[in-house]
Write a protein that holds these residues in place. Structure first.
Motif, PDB file in Angstrom:
ATOM      1  N   LEU A  46       0.877  -1.137   0.022  1.00 29.21           N
ATOM      2  CA  LEU A  46       0.107  -0.130   0.004  1.00 29.21           C
ATOM      3  C   LEU A  46       1.036   1.210  -0.093  1.00 29.21           C
ATOM      4  O   LEU A  46       0.479   2.199  -0.770  1.00 29.21           O
ATOM      5  N   ALA A  47       2.011   1.328   0.820  1.00 27.19           N
ATOM      6  CA  ALA A  47       2.862   2.308   0.846  1.00 27.19           C
ATOM      7  C   ALA A  47       3.552   2.669  -0.391  1.00 27.19           C
ATOM      8  O   ALA A  47       3.821   3.790  -0.805  1.00 27.19           O
ATOM      9  N   LEU A  48       3.746   1.578  -1.129  1.00 30.10           N
ATOM     10  CA  LEU A  48       4.944   1.826  -2.303  1.00 30.10           C
ATOM     11  C   LEU A  48       3.749   2.430  -3.382  1.00 30.10           C
ATOM     12  O   LEU A  48       4.547   2.966  -4.116  1.00 30.10           O
ATOM     13  N   ILE A  52       6.049   5.643  -0.684  1.00 35.58           N
ATOM     14  CA  ILE A  52       6.673   5.309   0.756  1.00 35.58           C
ATOM     15  C   ILE A  52       7.358   4.018   0.666  1.00 35.58           C
ATOM     16  O   ILE A  52       6.560   2.901   0.707  1.00 35.58           O
ATOM     17  N   VAL A  53       8.659   3.940   0.709  1.00 32.50           N
ATOM     18  CA  VAL A  53       9.459   3.042   0.653  1.00 32.50           C
ATOM     19  C   VAL A  53       9.943   2.055   1.954  1.00 32.50           C
ATOM     20  O   VAL A  53       9.445   0.844   2.163  1.00 32.50           O
ATOM     21  N   GLN A  54      10.090   2.924   2.769  1.00 34.93           N
ATOM     22  CA  GLN A  54      10.338   2.394   4.408  1.00 34.93           C
ATOM     23  C   GLN A  54       9.954   3.297   5.329  1.00 34.93           C
ATOM     24  O   GLN A  54      10.626   3.913   5.886  1.00 34.93           O
ATOM     25  N   ILE A  74       0.881   8.038   8.750  1.00 33.68           N
ATOM     26  CA  ILE A  74       1.550   8.947   7.936  1.00 33.68           C
ATOM     27  C   ILE A  74       0.745   9.770   7.331  1.00 33.68           C
ATOM     28  O   ILE A  74      -0.265   9.513   6.700  1.00 33.68           O
ATOM     29  N   GLU A  75       0.949  11.129   7.175  1.00 32.83           N
ATOM     30  CA  GLU A  75       0.083  12.054   6.509  1.00 32.83           C
ATOM     31  C   GLU A  75       0.386  11.979   4.905  1.00 32.83           C
ATOM     32  O   GLU A  75       1.692  11.927   4.829  1.00 32.83           O
ATOM     33  N   THR A  76      -0.313  11.854   3.996  1.00 31.39           N
ATOM     34  CA  THR A  76       0.004  12.088   2.714  1.00 31.39           C
ATOM     35  C   THR A  76      -0.206  13.581   1.960  1.00 31.39           C
ATOM     36  O   THR A  76      -1.000  14.118   2.773  1.00 31.39           O
ATOM     37  N   ALA A  84       1.106   2.191   7.373  1.00 29.99           N
ATOM     38  CA  ALA A  84       1.857   1.388   6.349  1.00 29.99           C
ATOM     39  C   ALA A  84       2.293  -0.034   7.264  1.00 29.99           C
ATOM     40  O   ALA A  84       1.930  -0.080   8.076  1.00 29.99           O
ATOM     41  N   ASN A  85       2.729  -0.619   6.269  1.00 29.50           N
ATOM     42  CA  ASN A  85       3.240  -2.180   6.791  1.00 29.50           C
ATOM     43  C   ASN A  85       4.642  -2.449   6.164  1.00 29.50           C
ATOM     44  O   ASN A  85       5.274  -1.833   5.050  1.00 29.50           O
ATOM     45  N   ARG A  86       5.186  -3.184   6.765  1.00 25.92           N
ATOM     46  CA  ARG A  86       6.509  -3.832   6.351  1.00 25.92           C
ATOM     47  C   ARG A  86       6.713  -5.171   6.475  1.00 25.92           C
ATOM     48  O   ARG A  86       6.071  -5.774   7.359  1.00 25.92           O
ATOM     49  N   LEU A  87       7.589  -5.817   5.389  1.00 27.92           N
ATOM     50  CA  LEU A  87       7.529  -7.339   5.709  1.00 27.92           C
ATOM     51  C   LEU A  87       8.204  -7.672   6.883  1.00 27.92           C
ATOM     52  O   LEU A  87       9.201  -7.127   7.145  1.00 27.92           O
TER      53      LEU A  87
END
Length: 237
Positions: A46-48, A52-54, A74-76, A84-87
């Motif tokens: 979703l962030a990508l 938003i990478v990290q 996170i405001e866009t 967001a999420n990360r693996l």
């Protein structure tokens, strides 16, 4: 208090995350305070979609009690916020997915609409997103292979007694070989709320890392997304 809407599909490649982002922007244009949550832990992206990478803090951290939910927001630049999420690479640190419902419930006091982008498979991640949602939208494409997965998603949602608002029919070419809206509604017992035509504006927006619905030219796909967003909040477009 706001409401949470799960965006589900148990088959990858149907445009579930693209739909989540497009609806988020369209709802923000309706004047709603919107939060997008990446409920996909196995392959979060979703962030990508927004460049938003990290993320510094993710939903993974929230569910592992390393951060509070509002601290992960996170405001866009597109009128909505995201978590967001990360693996997660180490299985031992996998979060308690059942905590997602509790966190989303708290966030409803701060947002009008929360869209939860789920995992594209029927697993504990998807079930957590489903159980954290007041109602769900199911994204599918008009072909037999995807419809079989859609039927399964509908069955599970009904078993869990989570209301299904309807189906978003995506990547529609308008050709005779495709399943019709009537066929899909008859087979699933769920209304088709939007039929999104296959348009180049969608991958173009993805390449530009922005929501499709912010394109200045209102194409048929964009109009369908905006009509759906209006329907979700009880307004007209």
């Amino acid at each position: 208090m706001g409401e949470s809407i799960g965006i589900l599909s148990i088959k990858g490649g149907v445009g579930k995350t693209t739909t989540t982002v497009a609806l988020g922007a369209a709802l923000a244009q309706q004047g709603k305070h919107v939060l997008l949550v990446d409920g996909n832990f196995s392959a979060p992206n979703l962030a990508l979609h927004l460049g938003i990478v990290q993320p510094d803090t993710s939903l993974y951290d929230v569910l592992n009690s390393k951060a509070n939910a509002l601290g992960a927001v996170i405001e866009t630049d597109y009128g909505f916020d995201i978590i967001a999420n990360r693996l997660a690479f180490k299985k031992i640190f996998y979060p308690n997915y059942l905590k997602l419902k509790e966190k989303v419930q708290h966030l409803k006091y701060h947002y009008d609409v929360i869209l939860i982008d789920s995992s594209p498979s029927l697993d504990h991640e998807t079930l957590a997103a489903m159980m954290s949602s007041d109602k769900i939208l199911i994204v599918t494409t008009p072909d037999h292979a995807t419809l079989s997965c859609t039927l399964h998603a509908v069955k599970v949602a009904k078993q869990k007694k989570v209301p299904i608002i309807g189906i978003v029919l995506n990547k529609v070419y308008g050709k005779k070989f495709e399943l019709s809206i009537q066929q899909i509604e008859e087979l699933t017992g769920v209304p088709v709320l939007a039929s999104i035509p296959h348009e180049l504006t969608v991958p173009e927006a993805l390449a530009e890392l922005k929501p499709t619905t912010l394109n200045k030219k209102e194409t048929d796909a964009i109009v369908e997304y905006k009509k759906l967003a209006a329907f979700l909040v009880g307004s007209t477009y």
